[in-house]
Design a protein around this motif. Structure first.
Motif, PDB file in Angstrom:
ATOM      1  N   UNK A 154      58.395 -11.943  17.611  1.00 49.53           N
ATOM      2  CA  UNK A 154      56.915 -12.107  18.200  1.00 49.53           C
ATOM      3  C   UNK A 154      56.612 -13.289  17.410  1.00 49.53           C
ATOM      4  N   UNK A 155      55.409 -13.940  17.840  1.00 50.86           N
ATOM      5  CA  UNK A 155      54.916 -15.176  17.237  1.00 50.86           C
ATOM      6  C   UNK A 155      53.312 -15.187  16.901  1.00 50.86           C
ATOM      7  N   UNK A 156      52.991 -15.529  15.913  1.00 50.26           N
ATOM      8  CA  UNK A 156      51.682 -15.577  15.399  1.00 50.26           C
ATOM      9  C   UNK A 156      51.285 -17.056  14.870  1.00 50.26           C
ATOM     10  N   UNK A 157      50.224 -17.583  15.868  1.00 45.64           N
ATOM     11  CA  UNK A 157      49.805 -18.772  15.564  1.00 45.64           C
ATOM     12  C   UNK A 157      49.057 -19.030  14.205  1.00 45.64           C
ATOM     13  N   UNK A 158      49.382 -20.064  13.390  1.00 50.66           N
ATOM     14  CA  UNK A 158      48.923 -20.179  11.993  1.00 50.66           C
ATOM     15  C   UNK A 158      48.070 -21.264  12.200  1.00 50.66           C
ATOM     16  N   UNK A 159      48.182 -22.377  12.971  1.00 48.65           N
ATOM     17  CA  UNK A 159      47.315 -23.467  13.016  1.00 48.65           C
ATOM     18  C   UNK A 159      47.529 -24.008  14.288  1.00 48.65           C
ATOM     19  N   UNK A 160      46.314 -24.905  14.758  1.00 48.34           N
ATOM     20  CA  UNK A 160      46.414 -25.646  15.876  1.00 48.34           C
ATOM     21  C   UNK A 160      45.690 -26.763  15.607  1.00 48.34           C
ATOM     22  N   UNK A 161      46.054 -27.976  16.068  1.00 50.83           N
ATOM     23  CA  UNK A 161      45.392 -29.017  15.704  1.00 50.83           C
ATOM     24  C   UNK A 161      45.249 -30.156  17.112  1.00 50.83           C
ATOM     25  N   UNK A 162      44.160 -30.640  17.549  1.00 45.12           N
ATOM     26  CA  UNK A 162      44.023 -31.755  18.539  1.00 45.12           C
ATOM     27  C   UNK A 162      44.367 -33.105  18.056  1.00 45.12           C
TER      28      UNK A 162
ATOM     29  N   UNK B 221      42.213 -17.767  13.158  1.00 40.92           N
ATOM     30  CA  UNK B 221      43.480 -17.699  13.628  1.00 40.92           C
ATOM     31  C   UNK B 221      44.496 -16.770  12.487  1.00 40.92           C
ATOM     32  N   UNK B 222      44.418 -17.333  11.198  1.00 41.44           N
ATOM     33  CA  UNK B 222      44.978 -16.710  10.001  1.00 41.44           C
ATOM     34  C   UNK B 222      44.427 -15.445   9.496  1.00 41.44           C
ATOM     35  N   UNK B 223      43.254 -15.393  10.002  1.00 41.35           N
ATOM     36  CA  UNK B 223      42.505 -14.271   9.176  1.00 41.35           C
ATOM     37  C   UNK B 223      43.167 -12.804   9.048  1.00 41.35           C
ATOM     38  N   UNK B 224      43.491 -12.357  10.278  1.00 42.41           N
ATOM     39  CA  UNK B 224      44.369 -10.987  10.265  1.00 42.41           C
ATOM     40  C   UNK B 224      45.771 -10.931  10.174  1.00 42.41           C
ATOM     41  N   UNK B 225      46.333 -12.182  10.788  1.00 45.61           N
ATOM     42  CA  UNK B 225      47.970 -11.917  10.953  1.00 45.61           C
ATOM     43  C   UNK B 225      48.638 -12.169   9.727  1.00 45.61           C
TER      44      UNK B 225
ATOM     45  N   UNK C 265      42.194 -19.042  23.426  1.00 41.07           N
ATOM     46  CA  UNK C 265      43.266 -18.304  24.142  1.00 41.07           C
ATOM     47  C   UNK C 265      44.466 -17.990  22.815  1.00 41.07           C
ATOM     48  N   UNK C 266      44.525 -18.833  21.905  1.00 39.52           N
ATOM     49  CA  UNK C 266      45.515 -18.479  20.876  1.00 39.52           C
ATOM     50  C   UNK C 266      44.829 -17.379  20.076  1.00 39.52           C
ATOM     51  N   UNK C 267      43.695 -17.522  19.636  1.00 40.55           N
ATOM     52  CA  UNK C 267      43.363 -16.580  18.933  1.00 40.55           C
ATOM     53  C   UNK C 267      43.366 -15.102  19.716  1.00 40.55           C
ATOM     54  N   UNK C 268      42.968 -15.215  20.973  1.00 39.76           N
ATOM     55  CA  UNK C 268      43.234 -13.883  21.855  1.00 39.76           C
ATOM     56  C   UNK C 268      44.640 -13.101  21.671  1.00 39.76           C
TER      57      UNK C 268
END
Length: 379
Positions: free
Chosen positions: A153-161, A95-99, A326-329
């Motif tokens: 614009x938004x860029x997801x940095x982390x997601x947690x279940x 998720x964070x690799x490119x953004x 989905x978030x990564x897409x």
């Protein structure tokens, strides 16, 4: 200047976008299959990405092509090859690799908690999150997301279940750790009201982050303050307890009043309270204005539902995997578009819609067709 004159010459087609995403998954999410397996990890990732992009189920996508891997084979590997703990560890790296290279020197970040109701067997809720009753259930598929807001614009940095035992403060502690590790500064943190408690406020103050959080009407004092008077700033405190020890955290509450005759109470006054500490917030109207910007775009999880694989499975790990992809897409689309297509202009680059085209195939052995979606307009 005409729209055609401003638009960049290059285009990104869905096959390029999805192949980029498949390669990212192959690099970051390693899968070990039996030597006699009829498919390889890339096949699994391609079907997973294709279903996400098309907003359909794995079964529907596989059944649409005679050359595709059997749906049951793909679903079996999704259930057995993605361990929950490992998936959560590796999910945030791509998720964070490119953004991160697209973030400015100072970035505004938002955090959300999302509860999706579960109505299945009450004796089969392992791995789910239990909370107070909502919409007729106390069991939920729950997720927390951290995302950066950059020029709407938004860029997801982390997601947690979320699982039982997770608290708002434990999730916030993890997210603040993510922010501490970024090379960019944090202008402010905007949290939803579920983060309003003494532990979260203490964490924010300890990390010295500017913040804005809508308050909850806990206690007679704050209820009284929010039921009378006009816009003002007051000092408030909350008491927390941990392992038999208690402490009090003090903070400012900005109470902003809005008037619209006949819409709210008998006097037409609505009062909004925000716990806030930021150098750019001086008045209650400032607090409300800056917090409202977090809704200028959809929250990361709600926006992800524009393109996510559909499913009826109760498997919490598989559902979380679909959310991650989905978030990564979304992140990959914004990164590629910003780097190769978006037109530079004053005020920031302009992101254009993904060009619609005829049905194209992701080049792989199964040749699964992926339909472009007109909803891919994440700008």
């Amino acid at each position: 200047m005409s729209k055609q004159a401003k638009q960049a010459d290059s285009e990104i087609h869905e096959d390029q976008l999805l192949n980029f995403l498949v390669n990212r998954l192959d690099e970051e999410v390693s899968l070990t299959l039996a030597n006699n397996a009829e498919i390889d990890p890339e096949d699994i990732h391609e079907v997973l990405v294709g279903a996400t992009a098309d907003g359909t189920s794995i079964s529907t996508l596989c059944n649409s092509s005679k050359e595709s891997p059997p749906a049951n084979t793909i679903l079996y590997h999704l259930r057995t090859k993605f361990e929950p703990e490992r998936l959560e560890r590796v999910a945030n790296k791509p998720l964070r690799r490119d953004v991160v290279e697209l973030l400015p020197e100072q970035v505004e970040v938002c955090a959300d908690l999302h509860l999706r109701s579960y109505y299945g067997d009450e004796d089969n809720t392992e791995g789910l999150y239990h909370s107070e009753a909502k919409r007729g259930t106390t069991a939920f598929h729950a997720y927390a997301t951290l995302y950066a807001r950059v020029k709407n614009k938004h860029y997801t940095l982390a997601v947690r279940r979320l699982e039982d035992g997770d608290t708002a403060s434990s999730i916030l502690a993890e997210f603040l750790g993510v922010l501490d590790g970024l090379d960019t500064g944090v202008k402010a943190v905007y949290l939803d009201r579920r983060f309003y408690d003494s532990k979260c406020l203490t964490l924010l103050q300890a990390h010295n982050y500017a913040y804005v959080i809508p308050i909850i009407w806990w206690g007679e004092t704050i209820q009284q303050e929010l039921s009378e008077g006009w816009s003002r700033v007051i000092e408030h405190d909350l008491t927390g307890k941990l392992d038999g020890h208690s402490w009090t955290v003090e903070f400012s509450v900005y109470i902003d009043c809005t008037y619209l005759n006949g819409r709210y109470d008998d006097h037409g006054v609505a009062r909004h309270g925000y716990a806030a500490d930021a150098p750019f917030i001086e008045t209650p109207r400032d607090a409300r204005y800056h917090y409202s910007k977090r809704f200028g775009i959809e929250s990361s999880y709600r926006l992800s539902e524009q393109a996510i694989a559909t499913t009826t499975t109760r498997d919490a790990t598989v559902r979380f995997l679909y959310v991650v992809v989905s978030l990564l897409l979304q992140n990959v689309w914004r990164y590629l578009h910003y780097e190769y297509v978006a037109t530079p202009r004053r005020g920031g680059r302009r992101l254009w819609w993904l060009a619609r085209s005829t049905r194209q195939s992701i080049p792989h052995s199964a040749s699964i067709a992926v339909t472009s979606r007109s909803s891919w307009c994440w700008s």
